[in-house]
Write a protein that holds these residues in place. Structure first.
Motif, PDB file in Angstrom:
ATOM      1  N   GLN A  98       0.874  -1.456   0.325  1.00 11.83           N
ATOM      2  CA  GLN A  98      -0.087  -0.391  -0.090  1.00 11.83           C
ATOM      3  C   GLN A  98       0.746   0.878  -0.184  1.00 11.83           C
ATOM      4  O   GLN A  98       0.542   2.463  -0.611  1.00 11.83           O
ATOM      5  N   ASN A  99       2.069   1.207   0.343  1.00 10.15           N
ATOM      6  CA  ASN A  99       3.313   2.388   0.475  1.00 10.15           C
ATOM      7  C   ASN A  99       4.565   1.980   0.428  1.00 10.15           C
ATOM      8  O   ASN A  99       4.369   0.467   0.776  1.00 10.15           O
ATOM      9  N   GLU A 114       1.759  13.943   1.750  1.00 13.05           N
ATOM     10  CA  GLU A 114       2.634  13.039   0.885  1.00 13.05           C
ATOM     11  C   GLU A 114       3.264  14.120  -0.175  1.00 13.05           C
ATOM     12  O   GLU A 114       1.884  14.392  -0.295  1.00 13.05           O
ATOM     13  N   LYS A 143       9.213   7.725  -4.626  1.00 12.05           N
ATOM     14  CA  LYS A 143       8.567   6.819  -4.629  1.00 12.05           C
ATOM     15  C   LYS A 143       8.394   5.838  -6.380  1.00 12.05           C
ATOM     16  O   LYS A 143       8.749   4.649  -6.323  1.00 12.05           O
ATOM     17  N   VAL A 172       5.924  11.976  -4.009  1.00 12.93           N
ATOM     18  CA  VAL A 172       5.424  10.456  -4.834  1.00 12.93           C
ATOM     19  C   VAL A 172       6.560   9.896  -5.672  1.00 12.93           C
ATOM     20  O   VAL A 172       6.467   9.406  -6.128  1.00 12.93           O
ATOM     21  N   LEU A 180       0.804   3.954  -4.410  1.00 13.50           N
ATOM     22  CA  LEU A 180       1.793   5.108  -4.028  1.00 13.50           C
ATOM     23  C   LEU A 180       0.561   6.303  -4.147  1.00 13.50           C
ATOM     24  O   LEU A 180      -0.067   6.592  -5.165  1.00 13.50           O
ATOM     25  N   ARG A 185      -2.593   8.955   2.183  1.00 10.92           N
ATOM     26  CA  ARG A 185      -0.971   9.278   2.343  1.00 10.92           C
ATOM     27  C   ARG A 185      -1.172  10.406   2.027  1.00 10.92           C
ATOM     28  O   ARG A 185      -0.025  11.228   2.625  1.00 10.92           O
TER      29      ARG A 185
END
Ligand code: PEP
Length: 261
Positions: free
Chosen positions: A70-71, A109, A117, A114, A98, A103
């Protein structure tokens, strides 16, 4: 390959959020596995909480059902208490969600984070499902296009061109998440068209046509067909309804709406 000949495999992912620890996750994955394996024409992805990834991995191994996190953080290792590295997901997961609005909203975030990531996901062999979506006040102020444009440009900058086609984007209007109020199919289609146009501008028409774009926001078995029937929407990112056997029906109706059932 010319864009006209690209066939996208529909993808339905279940985001279990902060539900189902290892034992419950094992039991639920076991309960839905048979139903899911009977619909192989749709890519099916289960995204349990991080602590339950290995339990679900053991259940779905060899079934064709995919696993997603999930992340994650973008650094490969180090002193980042509480974070999960791409190197830890590599080999365990296929996908990673992401930039989910929860989030972005609860944990601050930014598009820049993002983006880091997303680049890390590609670098470590994970397929990112990158979420974008506007708030209700953005939509009411006619700012949807501006917000989506900023998120797409910011979150999806500088991707390796040869990998862009693997990307999955989830269009999730924030006001539709967990509210029981889904977007209309037309609203979703309009924003997905904006997303594809931006991807074409950034990475070329063929890449933009190859990227799979999901709709997310109060998807249920009752409404999935409206979205999945649209040629430009390639499936769904499902929250609440993915915690129930209804998830199987959502996948089945996606296959039917795409003429694959
Ligand atoms: C989500 O969290 O990504 C989501 C779409 O949730 P729900 O289906 O519950 O609206």
């Amino acid at each position: 390959m010319s864009a006209a000949f690209i066939r996208r495999v529909p993808i339905v992912a279940g985001n279990w959020k902060m539900h189902y620890g290892p034992s419950d996750a094992h039991d639920f994955a076991t309960a839905i596995l048979g139903g899911l394996t009977s619909i192989p024409m749709v890519e099916r992805v289960l995204c349990p909480p991080a602590v339950s990834l290995t339990a679900v991995h053991a259940v779905i191994a060899g079934s064709g059902v995919r696993l997603g996190a999930q992340n994650m953080y973008f650094e490969p290792r180090g002193a980042y208490t509480g974070e999960i590295a791409p190197t830890m997901l590599q080999g365990l997961c296929d996908y990673v969600i992401l930039g989910h609005s929860e989030r972005r909203g609860y944990f601050g975030e930014t598009d820049e984070l993002v983006n880091r990531k997303t680049l890390a996901a590609f670098a470590y062999g994970l397929t990112p499902i990158v979420c974008v979506g506007e708030r209700l006040e953005d939509r009411d102020a006619n700012l949807t296009e501006r917000v989506i444009t900023e998120q797409v440009r910011g979150s999806l900058a500088n991707l390796p061109p040869e990998r862009v086609a693997e990307l999955v984007v989830a269009y999730e209007p924030i006001w539709a998440i967990g509210t029981g109020r889904a977007a209309t199919a037309q609203d979703a289609a309009d924003v997905v068209a904006i997303i594809r146009a931006l991807l074409a501008e950034l990475y070329g028409a063929d890449a933009a046509q190859a990227v799979r774009v999901q709709y997310g926001g109060s998807v249920t078995a009752a409404n999935i067909a409206e979205f999945a029937a649209l040629p430009d929407i390639d499936g769904a990112l499902v929250g609440g309804a993915s915690l129930k056997p209804e998830f199987i029906e959502i996948v089945r109706r996606t296959a039917e709406a795409k003429g694959l059932g």
